[in-house]
Scaffold this motif. Structure first.
Motif, PDB file in Angstrom:
ATOM      1  N   ARG A 117       0.820  -1.217   0.000  1.00 53.97           N
ATOM      2  CA  ARG A 117       0.000   0.000   0.000  1.00 53.97           C
ATOM      3  C   ARG A 117       0.850   1.262   0.000  1.00 53.97           C
ATOM      4  N   ASP A 118       2.132   1.141   0.375  1.00 58.55           N
ATOM      5  CA  ASP A 118       3.035   2.288   0.403  1.00 58.55           C
ATOM      6  C   ASP A 118       3.741   2.516  -0.934  1.00 58.55           C
ATOM      7  N   ALA A 119       3.609   1.588  -1.842  1.00 56.16           N
ATOM      8  CA  ALA A 119       4.290   1.707  -3.137  1.00 56.16           C
ATOM      9  C   ALA A 119       3.618   2.788  -3.987  1.00 56.16           C
ATOM     10  N   PRO A 120       4.396   3.488  -4.808  1.00 54.42           N
ATOM     11  CA  PRO A 120       3.780   4.485  -5.687  1.00 54.42           C
ATOM     12  C   PRO A 120       2.915   3.798  -6.744  1.00 54.42           C
ATOM     13  N   VAL A 121       1.839   4.454  -7.104  1.00 54.68           N
ATOM     14  CA  VAL A 121       0.938   3.918  -8.125  1.00 54.68           C
ATOM     15  C   VAL A 121       1.676   3.878  -9.458  1.00 54.68           C
ATOM     16  N   THR A 122       1.470   2.812 -10.203  1.00 52.35           N
ATOM     17  CA  THR A 122       2.074   2.697 -11.531  1.00 52.35           C
ATOM     18  C   THR A 122       1.527   3.825 -12.407  1.00 52.35           C
ATOM     19  N   PRO A 123       2.402   4.568 -13.101  1.00 51.94           N
ATOM     20  CA  PRO A 123       1.924   5.684 -13.930  1.00 51.94           C
ATOM     21  C   PRO A 123       0.971   5.205 -15.026  1.00 51.94           C
ATOM     22  N   THR A 171      -3.368   6.011 -16.784  1.00 54.53           N
ATOM     23  CA  THR A 171      -4.771   6.294 -16.491  1.00 54.53           C
ATOM     24  C   THR A 171      -5.635   5.210 -17.129  1.00 54.53           C
ATOM     25  N   TRP A 172      -6.859   5.132 -16.663  1.00 53.58           N
ATOM     26  CA  TRP A 172      -7.827   4.181 -17.196  1.00 53.58           C
ATOM     27  C   TRP A 172      -8.611   4.814 -18.335  1.00 53.58           C
ATOM     28  N   SER A 173      -9.015   3.986 -19.278  1.00 56.57           N
ATOM     29  CA  SER A 173      -9.971   4.412 -20.306  1.00 56.57           C
ATOM     30  C   SER A 173     -10.948   3.254 -20.501  1.00 56.57           C
ATOM     31  N   TRP A 174     -12.157   3.578 -20.941  1.00 59.17           N
ATOM     32  CA  TRP A 174     -13.178   2.555 -21.134  1.00 59.17           C
ATOM     33  C   TRP A 174     -13.762   2.713 -22.527  1.00 59.17           C
ATOM     34  N   ALA A 175     -14.119   1.590 -23.160  1.00 58.03           N
ATOM     35  CA  ALA A 175     -14.751   1.619 -24.481  1.00 58.03           C
ATOM     36  C   ALA A 175     -15.618   0.377 -24.651  1.00 58.03           C
ATOM     37  N   GLN A 176     -16.623   0.518 -25.496  1.00 62.51           N
ATOM     38  CA  GLN A 176     -17.479  -0.616 -25.871  1.00 62.51           C
ATOM     39  C   GLN A 176     -17.008  -1.083 -27.238  1.00 62.51           C
ATOM     40  N   SER A 177     -16.671  -2.356 -27.358  1.00 62.90           N
ATOM     41  CA  SER A 177     -16.199  -2.912 -28.624  1.00 62.90           C
ATOM     42  C   SER A 177     -17.054  -4.122 -28.962  1.00 62.90           C
ATOM     43  N   GLY A 178     -18.124  -3.883 -29.723  1.00 56.54           N
ATOM     44  CA  GLY A 178     -19.063  -4.961 -30.053  1.00 56.54           C
ATOM     45  C   GLY A 178     -19.712  -5.486 -28.788  1.00 56.54           C
ATOM     46  N   PRO A 179     -19.655  -6.818 -28.554  1.00 53.41           N
ATOM     47  CA  PRO A 179     -20.252  -7.357 -27.326  1.00 53.41           C
ATOM     48  C   PRO A 179     -19.333  -7.237 -26.117  1.00 53.41           C
ATOM     49  N   GLY A 209      -2.186   2.522 -21.345  1.00 54.90           N
ATOM     50  CA  GLY A 209      -1.871   2.179 -22.731  1.00 54.90           C
ATOM     51  C   GLY A 209      -1.664   0.690 -22.923  1.00 54.90           C
ATOM     52  N   SER A 210      -2.591  -0.099 -22.438  1.00 48.77           N
ATOM     53  CA  SER A 210      -2.596  -1.566 -22.547  1.00 48.77           C
ATOM     54  C   SER A 210      -1.578  -2.247 -21.650  1.00 48.77           C
ATOM     55  N   LEU A 211      -1.127  -1.570 -20.598  1.00 49.14           N
ATOM     56  CA  LEU A 211      -0.265  -2.219 -19.615  1.00 49.14           C
ATOM     57  C   LEU A 211      -1.075  -3.287 -18.877  1.00 49.14           C
ATOM     58  N   PHE A 212      -2.341  -2.969 -18.595  1.00 46.71           N
ATOM     59  CA  PHE A 212      -3.272  -3.928 -18.005  1.00 46.71           C
ATOM     60  C   PHE A 212      -4.646  -3.656 -18.602  1.00 46.71           C
ATOM     61  N   THR A 213      -5.313  -4.709 -19.042  1.00 50.13           N
ATOM     62  CA  THR A 213      -6.620  -4.576 -19.690  1.00 50.13           C
ATOM     63  C   THR A 213      -7.599  -5.573 -19.079  1.00 50.13           C
ATOM     64  N   GLU A 224      -5.677  -9.075 -18.868  1.00 51.59           N
ATOM     65  CA  GLU A 224      -4.484  -9.146 -19.719  1.00 51.59           C
ATOM     66  C   GLU A 224      -3.431  -8.210 -19.164  1.00 51.59           C
ATOM     67  N   ARG A 225      -2.275  -8.766 -18.841  1.00 49.31           N
ATOM     68  CA  ARG A 225      -1.172  -7.981 -18.309  1.00 49.31           C
ATOM     69  C   ARG A 225      -0.012  -8.058 -19.285  1.00 49.31           C
ATOM     70  N   ARG A 226       0.401  -6.893 -19.817  1.00 49.53           N
ATOM     71  CA  ARG A 226       1.515  -6.874 -20.766  1.00 49.53           C
ATOM     72  C   ARG A 226       2.779  -7.317 -20.041  1.00 49.53           C
ATOM     73  N   ALA A 227       3.553  -8.175 -20.704  1.00 49.18           N
ATOM     74  CA  ALA A 227       4.757  -8.714 -20.085  1.00 49.18           C
ATOM     75  C   ALA A 227       5.834  -8.910 -21.136  1.00 49.18           C
ATOM     76  N   GLN A 228       6.999  -8.389 -20.846  1.00 56.64           N
ATOM     77  CA  GLN A 228       8.123  -8.543 -21.754  1.00 56.64           C
ATOM     78  C   GLN A 228       8.614  -9.987 -21.666  1.00 56.64           C
ATOM     79  N   GLY A 229       8.695 -10.639 -22.801  1.00 54.49           N
ATOM     80  CA  GLY A 229       9.160 -12.023 -22.836  1.00 54.49           C
ATOM     81  C   GLY A 229       8.174 -13.018 -22.261  1.00 54.49           C
ATOM     82  N   ALA A 230       6.887 -12.727 -22.356  1.00 55.63           N
ATOM     83  CA  ALA A 230       5.868 -13.636 -21.816  1.00 55.63           C
ATOM     84  C   ALA A 230       5.931 -14.972 -22.536  1.00 55.63           C
ATOM     85  N   ALA A 231       5.998 -16.060 -21.749  1.00 55.47           N
ATOM     86  CA  ALA A 231       6.044 -17.398 -22.340  1.00 55.47           C
ATOM     87  C   ALA A 231       5.504 -18.397 -21.322  1.00 55.47           C
TER      88      ALA A 231
END
Length: 196
Positions: free
Chosen positions: A76-82, A84-92, A100-104, A117-124
């Motif tokens: 709880r003491d850690a700084p918030v990851t830089p 912002t949130w955005s919301w959109a309707q995409s079909g259903p 920017g798609s760091l977490f969706t 979905e969490r963006r990850a470098q070298g995800a495997a």
């Protein structure tokens, strides 16, 4: 009859006399300047003549990697990851995107599921992702898909409720990746509610 009778001039002098006395009294309260103050040039040592400077091109330091920062004692003491949130309707689908798609978060209304979905470098392969909220820490299994670790939850999962109702933020920790400290804004609740 005189234009300026003496009877009127006298009160003006009496009124201005106290004002003058007050002004002189106030002026007496100001301290006198010091007798002698040395000039800045007299106290400075003699300077050497300027030599031409050679400019050196310095290479900029690389930005610090998120992994190099120490983990805080309390999440709880850690700084918030830089970001912002955005919301959109995409079909259903109702989609909330952070940083920017760091977490969706994606709601699929047809299947009543929410995909994280969490963006990850070298995800495997498959790894576990910890989701820490004020209520508790949950663990979900994710699989790698095109640079993201992905987990799909039922729309009524208590994990989603904890993410929506946590106080201020939640944390996402994934093996081999820096921990994300994400604010719990209304977009999180919006995606969850659209699936229910």
């Amino acid at each position: 009859m005189k234009a300026n009778p003496r009877g009127r001039a006298l009160p003006v002098r009496l009124v201005s006399a106290p004002a003058l006395a007050l002004t002189l009294f106030a002026a007496g309260c100001i301290p006198a300047p010091p007798a002698s103050t040395p000039t800045p040039s007299a106290t400075r040592p003699a300077q050497r003549p300027a030599q031409p400077q050679v400019q050196q091109l310095a290479t900029p330091a690389p930005p610090p990697s998120p992994r190099s920062l120490p983990e805080p004692a309390n999440w709880r003491d850690a700084p918030v990851t830089p970001g912002t949130w955005s919301w959109a309707q995409s079909g259903p689908r109702s989609v909330a995107d952070f940083g920017g798609s760091l977490f969706t978060m994606r709601c699929d209304t047809r299947n009543a599921t929410v995909t994280l979905e969490r963006r990850a470098q070298g995800a495997a392969g498959r790894v576990t992702m910890g989701i820490t909220t004020m209520q508790e820490t949950h663990t979900v299994t994710t699989e790698a898909r095109q640079g993201y670790y992905v987990a799909t939850l039922p729309a009524r999962s208590p994990i989603l409720d904890d993410m929506a109702f946590t106080r201020g933020r939640f944390a996402l920790s994934t093996q081999g990746q820096p921990t994300l400290y994400i604010p719990s804004w209304t977009e999180v609740s919006r995606v969850i509610e659209d699936c229910r």
